[in-house]
Scaffold this motif. Structure first.
Motif, mmCIF file in Angstrom:
data_model
loop_
_atom_site.group_PDB
_atom_site.id
_atom_site.type_symbol
_atom_site.label_atom_id
_atom_site.label_comp_id
_atom_site.label_asym_id
_atom_site.label_seq_id
_atom_site.Cartn_x
_atom_site.Cartn_y
_atom_site.Cartn_z
ATOM 1 N N GLN A 17 14.071 -16.775 -15.281
ATOM 2 C CA GLN A 17 13.851 -15.479 -14.637
ATOM 3 C C GLN A 17 14.107 -15.544 -13.134
ATOM 4 O OE1 GLN A 17 9.950 -14.043 -15.694
ATOM 5 N NE2 GLN A 17 10.383 -14.142 -17.881
ATOM 6 N N GLN A 18 13.850 -16.679 -12.525
ATOM 7 C CA GLN A 18 14.048 -16.830 -11.080
ATOM 8 C C GLN A 18 15.520 -16.845 -10.681
ATOM 9 O OE1 GLN A 18 11.510 -16.616 -8.914
ATOM 10 N NE2 GLN A 18 10.269 -16.290 -10.734
ATOM 11 N N GLU A 19 16.414 -16.998 -11.657
ATOM 12 C CA GLU A 19 17.850 -16.999 -11.369
ATOM 13 C C GLU A 19 18.356 -15.602 -11.028
ATOM 14 O OE1 GLU A 19 19.845 -18.684 -14.731
ATOM 15 O OE2 GLU A 19 18.691 -20.533 -14.650
ATOM 16 N N PHE A 20 17.579 -14.565 -11.351
ATOM 17 C CA PHE A 20 17.998 -13.187 -11.142
ATOM 18 C C PHE A 20 17.274 -12.582 -9.945
ATOM 19 C CE2 PHE A 20 18.498 -14.143 -15.643
ATOM 20 C CZ PHE A 20 19.807 -13.758 -15.859
ATOM 21 N N ARG A 21 17.989 -11.770 -9.179
ATOM 22 C CA ARG A 21 17.335 -11.100 -8.045
ATOM 23 C C ARG A 21 16.541 -9.896 -8.497
ATOM 24 N NH1 ARG A 21 19.671 -6.407 -5.683
ATOM 25 N NH2 ARG A 21 21.721 -5.931 -6.520
ATOM 26 N N VAL A 57 21.384 -9.441 -12.154
ATOM 27 C CA VAL A 57 20.356 -8.564 -12.715
ATOM 28 C C VAL A 57 20.268 -8.789 -14.221
ATOM 29 C CG1 VAL A 57 19.606 -6.180 -12.991
ATOM 30 C CG2 VAL A 57 20.818 -6.852 -10.906
ATOM 31 N N GLN A 58 19.081 -9.034 -14.700
ATOM 32 C CA GLN A 58 18.850 -9.279 -16.121
ATOM 33 C C GLN A 58 18.274 -8.021 -16.769
ATOM 34 O OE1 GLN A 58 15.609 -11.983 -17.066
ATOM 35 N NE2 GLN A 58 16.692 -12.730 -18.867
ATOM 36 N N VAL A 59 18.824 -7.633 -17.904
ATOM 37 C CA VAL A 59 18.291 -6.527 -18.690
ATOM 38 C C VAL A 59 17.527 -7.120 -19.869
ATOM 39 C CG1 VAL A 59 18.828 -4.460 -20.028
ATOM 40 C CG2 VAL A 59 20.201 -5.031 -18.014
ATOM 41 N N VAL A 60 16.274 -6.703 -20.027
ATOM 42 C CA VAL A 60 15.401 -7.271 -21.046
ATOM 43 C C VAL A 60 14.792 -6.145 -21.883
ATOM 44 C CG1 VAL A 60 13.349 -8.693 -21.444
ATOM 45 C CG2 VAL A 60 14.810 -9.148 -19.471
ATOM 46 N N ALA A 61 14.857 -6.270 -23.191
ATOM 47 C CA ALA A 61 14.153 -5.348 -24.080
ATOM 48 C C ALA A 61 12.705 -5.827 -24.173
ATOM 49 C CB ALA A 61 14.804 -5.342 -25.452
ATOM 50 N N THR A 62 11.769 -4.917 -23.950
ATOM 51 C CA THR A 62 10.356 -5.296 -23.943
ATOM 52 C C THR A 62 9.573 -4.489 -24.975
ATOM 53 O OG1 THR A 62 9.630 -3.639 -22.347
ATOM 54 C CG2 THR A 62 10.461 -5.733 -21.468
ATOM 55 N N GLN A 77 11.930 -4.798 -11.766
ATOM 56 C CA GLN A 77 11.159 -5.848 -11.095
ATOM 57 C C GLN A 77 12.088 -6.618 -10.174
ATOM 58 O OE1 GLN A 77 9.540 -8.482 -14.048
ATOM 59 N NE2 GLN A 77 7.787 -7.172 -14.457
ATOM 60 N N THR A 78 11.748 -6.701 -8.909
ATOM 61 C CA THR A 78 12.551 -7.491 -7.986
ATOM 62 C C THR A 78 11.968 -8.893 -7.875
ATOM 63 O OG1 THR A 78 11.285 -6.902 -6.010
ATOM 64 C CG2 THR A 78 13.107 -5.429 -6.634
ATOM 65 N N ALA A 79 12.759 -9.815 -7.356
ATOM 66 C CA ALA A 79 12.297 -11.193 -7.170
ATOM 67 C C ALA A 79 11.138 -11.247 -6.184
ATOM 68 C CB ALA A 79 13.443 -12.072 -6.699
ATOM 69 N N GLN A 96 22.771 5.842 -12.557
ATOM 70 C CA GLN A 96 22.368 6.170 -11.187
ATOM 71 C C GLN A 96 21.379 5.151 -10.634
ATOM 72 O OE1 GLN A 96 20.907 10.166 -11.361
ATOM 73 N NE2 GLN A 96 22.951 11.063 -11.295
ATOM 74 N N ILE A 97 20.473 4.673 -11.478
ATOM 75 C CA ILE A 97 19.521 3.654 -11.028
ATOM 76 C C ILE A 97 20.249 2.406 -10.577
ATOM 77 C CG2 ILE A 97 17.702 2.080 -11.819
ATOM 78 C CD1 ILE A 97 16.711 4.481 -13.564
ATOM 79 N N VAL A 98 21.244 1.978 -11.346
ATOM 80 C CA VAL A 98 22.014 0.803 -10.956
ATOM 81 C C VAL A 98 22.745 1.083 -9.649
ATOM 82 C CG1 VAL A 98 23.963 -0.695 -11.561
ATOM 83 C CG2 VAL A 98 22.253 -0.108 -13.295
ATOM 84 N N GLN A 99 23.383 2.216 -9.532
ATOM 85 C CA GLN A 99 24.178 2.537 -8.346
ATOM 86 C C GLN A 99 23.296 2.686 -7.095
ATOM 87 O OE1 GLN A 99 26.184 6.118 -9.566
ATOM 88 N NE2 GLN A 99 27.476 5.049 -11.035
ATOM 89 N N GLN A 100 22.172 3.353 -7.217
ATOM 90 C CA GLN A 100 21.349 3.652 -6.044
ATOM 91 C C GLN A 100 20.247 2.648 -5.782
ATOM 92 O OE1 GLN A 100 20.046 7.691 -6.640
ATOM 93 N NE2 GLN A 100 22.120 8.477 -6.702
#
Length: 104
Positions: A17-21, A57-62, A77-79, A96-100
């Motif tokens: 998880q720490q590999e992703f910002r 950026v990691q996408v996770v199904a929860t 969640q940010t690092a 839009q979330i990804v872009q902004q």
């Protein structure tokens, strides 16, 4: 699985998880799935590829986030530990979330 094996597994996951910002936690419970969560997750992945962020950026199904009547639900969640919760997400809103939120 014994305790040391479970601890090693947990430590490995935390290191990964720490590999992703940033991590995008997309609810995959029944209510969110019936509201279009799979399409939202695909839109997130596609937009991350387009923006060149797929390795950052990691996408996770929860599991359920507790806002079933407002699904699909997405938590960013940010690092640095910041968390932002989005509800009633559509594939267009995911783009839009990804872009902004992530690229901008």
């Amino acid at each position: 699985m014994n305790r040391p094996e479970l601890q090693a597994l947990a430590e490995g996951e935390l290191a990964k998880q720490q590999e992703f910002r940033c991590r995008l936690l997309c609810c995959a419970s029944t209510a969110c799935l019936s509201s279009g969560a799979q399409e939202v997750r695909k839109a997130l992945q596609d937009e991350l590829k387009t923006a060149g962020l797929i390795k950052e950026v990691q996408v996770v199904a929860t599991g359920c986030k507790g806002l079933c009547s407002q699904g699909p639900v997405l938590e960013v969640q940010t690092a640095a530990g910041e968390r932002t919760l989005y509800a009633n997400i559509t594939p267009e809103a995911a783009q839009q979330i990804v872009q902004q939120h992530l690229a901008g």
